[in-house]
Design an enzyme around this catalytic site. Structure first.
Site, PDB file in Angstrom:
ATOM      1  N   LYS A   1     -17.737  15.610   4.198  1.00 14.07           N
ATOM      2  CA  LYS A   1     -17.737  15.648   3.272  1.00 14.07           C
ATOM      3  C   LYS A   1     -17.698  14.016   2.957  1.00 14.07           C
ATOM      4  O   LYS A   1     -16.661  13.758   3.746  1.00 14.07           O
ATOM      5  CB  LYS A   1     -16.845  16.789   2.352  1.00 14.07           C
ATOM      6  CG  LYS A   1     -15.728  16.711   2.411  1.00 14.07           C
ATOM      7  CD  LYS A   1     -15.376  17.629   1.717  1.00 14.07           C
ATOM      8  CE  LYS A   1     -13.472  17.693   1.343  1.00 14.07           C
ATOM      9  NZ  LYS A   1     -12.225  18.936   0.983  1.00 14.07           N
TER      10      LYS A   1
ATOM     11  N   ARG B   1      -8.161  26.842  -7.503  1.00 13.06           N
ATOM     12  CA  ARG B   1      -9.507  26.097  -8.158  1.00 13.06           C
ATOM     13  C   ARG B   1     -10.649  26.902  -7.901  1.00 13.06           C
ATOM     14  O   ARG B   1     -10.640  27.578  -8.512  1.00 13.06           O
ATOM     15  CB  ARG B   1      -9.639  25.028  -7.345  1.00 13.06           C
ATOM     16  CG  ARG B   1      -8.888  25.267  -5.889  1.00 13.06           C
ATOM     17  CD  ARG B   1      -9.400  23.750  -4.567  1.00 13.06           C
ATOM     18  NE  ARG B   1      -9.343  23.349  -3.283  1.00 13.06           N
ATOM     19  CZ  ARG B   1     -10.164  23.212  -2.615  1.00 13.06           C
ATOM     20  NH1 ARG B   1      -9.574  21.348  -3.141  1.00 13.06           N
ATOM     21  NH2 ARG B   1     -10.010  22.855  -1.272  1.00 13.06           N
TER      22      ARG B   1
ATOM     23  N   TYR C   1      -3.726 -14.887  -7.430  1.00 15.27           N
ATOM     24  CA  TYR C   1      -3.548 -14.658  -8.588  1.00 15.27           C
ATOM     25  C   TYR C   1      -2.288 -14.403  -8.684  1.00 15.27           C
ATOM     26  O   TYR C   1      -0.997 -13.248  -8.157  1.00 15.27           O
ATOM     27  CB  TYR C   1      -4.531 -13.185  -8.766  1.00 15.27           C
ATOM     28  CG  TYR C   1      -5.609 -13.742  -9.040  1.00 15.27           C
ATOM     29  CD1 TYR C   1      -6.525 -14.790  -9.785  1.00 15.27           C
ATOM     30  CD2 TYR C   1      -6.956 -13.020  -8.642  1.00 15.27           C
ATOM     31  CE1 TYR C   1      -8.072 -15.166 -10.107  1.00 15.27           C
ATOM     32  CE2 TYR C   1      -8.707 -13.149  -8.711  1.00 15.27           C
ATOM     33  CZ  TYR C   1      -8.050 -14.307  -9.028  1.00 15.27           C
ATOM     34  OH  TYR C   1     -10.136 -14.567  -9.038  1.00 15.27           O
TER      35      TYR C   1
ATOM     36  N   MET D   1     -10.374  -8.342  -5.347  1.00 17.16           N
ATOM     37  CA  MET D   1     -11.668  -7.841  -5.295  1.00 17.16           C
ATOM     38  C   MET D   1     -12.263  -7.829  -4.495  1.00 17.16           C
ATOM     39  O   MET D   1     -12.238  -6.734  -3.384  1.00 17.16           O
ATOM     40  CB  MET D   1     -12.537  -8.330  -6.569  1.00 17.16           C
ATOM     41  CG  MET D   1     -13.674  -7.612  -6.709  1.00 17.16           C
ATOM     42  SD  MET D   1     -14.595  -7.664  -8.111  1.00 17.16           S
ATOM     43  CE  MET D   1     -14.027  -7.009  -8.966  1.00 17.16           C
TER      44      MET D   1
END
Length: 380
Positions: free
Chosen positions: A38, A136, A273, A321
């Site tokens: 998964k 859950r 930055y 980013m």
């Protein structure tokens, strides 16, 4: 240096994947191994790892959702597939039609399956999730009689499996709660038998349980992180040592990129930055074409290292980013297109997923799973 044509890429070791499957097989014998792939195979690549694990000898694969199951089939993976997460009511017809195994636990699903199985004339290959303390997914003990009624009223509902999941078996060296959960699981299996239901497979063992507790293996095991050569936790590793279990897992994944730019900057310059890094000397920096959009999180700013030329290069300034800057002043001869290792080995040094996770304040699962799915995965 290996040229790949990608700005960054993940390399998957076929040899290490096969090794880890052999380790798991040595622990569980002839029980069914249903390997969890998964979440893009914990970031390793769903199609690539699915094929590698099947080639290595696992029997089934486990995914979270229908989309993942269909992607495996599109990539010619033919072993049984077990959907462990939620299946939307409107997707149940596709799941049944495709012959996927899937988890069930709520009345709404059973009610829809009555109509679906009647329409298709096909069986629903269900695995009933039993709630034993994780709170859950799962049927509560008091609701078992109602759920049993659904199976009795619809002969096309096949009880392929009954399952539960441990809440903290890998988070501690005190496994009392896990043992309580296992006892509750056995009790609920007994209740199912009293209602005339006997699943073909009983399963609860994740990687930690596979490694530490043979009595939990039952008919079918569901290892996850161990498939990828990573330990579920330090606590699991410590307990295995205390039990004198000689187990070696080998990491399957290495994550790499290239140097995009090398530049000399004077003492007193600030980088990236926010100007959070200032050079204390005349420095050489390298710009790497990765950032938090690629899965190298901003929390690693001014903390992490990468490997260049077999040496550790510290991250200088904030992770951006699509870029990160590292200080290579003490690594002579760094050039554009040199290979950079983010996770993995270069020369005599290694950076593990666990090393990176510790800096991020998280776990190895999240570190690899966060690698952008669009990043190329290459089997080597």
């Amino acid at each position: 240096m290996k040229q790949t044509g990608f700005r960054s890429w993940v390399e998957l070791s076929r040899e290490n994947a096969e090794h880890n499957v052999k380790v798991l097989r040595s622990l569980v014998g002839d029980r069914i191994i249903c390997s969890a792939v998964k979440a893009n195979a914990y970031g390793h690549g769903l199609a690539e790892m699915g094929r590698l694990l099947v080639e290595g000898g696992v029997d089934w694969l486990a995914v979270d959702c229908l989309e993942e199951a269909l992607l495996l089939r599109e990539n010619d993976v033919k072993v049984p597939i077990y959907i462990m997460g939620y299946t939307r009511l409107d997707d149940l017809e596709t799941v049944v039609d495709q012959g996927f195994n899937f988890v069930v636990y709520n009345p709404e699903t059973f009610e829809r399956l009555n109509a679906v199985t009647q329409k298709l004339g096909k069986p629903a290959l269900t695995h009933l999730k039993l709630e034993t303390g994780t709170n859950r997914q799962g049927v509560m003990e008091g609701d078992l009689e109602e759920i049993a009624r659904f199976y009795k009223e619809n002969e096309r509902l096949e009880l392929i499996g009954a399952a539960t999941h441990f809440a903290n078996i890998e988070d501690t060296t005190n496994h009392e709660y896990a043992q309580q959960q296992f006892a509750q699981f056995e009790k609920m299996l007994g209740m199912l038998a009293d209602f005339g239901l006997k699943p073909k497979y009983r399963h609860c063992a994740n990687s930690a349980a596979v490694i530490l507790f043979p009595h939990t293996h039952l008919d079918f095991v569901r290892p996850g992180i161990a498939n990828y050569g990573m330990w579920p936790s330090r606590e699991t590793f410590v307990t295995a040592q205390e039990q004198k279990r000689d187990i070696e897992l080998k990491p399957v994944l290495e994550w790499k990129t290239r140097v995009a730019e090398v530049k000399h900057i004077p003492k007193g310059s600030t980088i990236s930055y926010g100007r959070t890094f200032e050079t204390k000397r005349d420095s050489v920096i390298a710009v790497l074409p990765i950032g938090y959009s690629n899965g190298f999180p901003r929390s690693l700013s001014n903390q992490a290292h990468v490997l260049i030329g077999g040496e550790m290069a510290p991250v200088a300034g904030r992770v951006m980013m699509n870029m990160v800057v590292v200080d290579v002043t003490d690594i002579p001869g760094v050039q554009v297109e040199d290979e950079v290792v983010i996770i993995g080995k270069q020369g005599n040094k290694r950076i593990t997923a666990e090393d990176v996770a510790a800096l991020e304040g998280t776990i190895n699962y999240e570190t690899t799973t966060m690698i952008n799915p669009a990043t190329a995965r290459l089997v080597v």
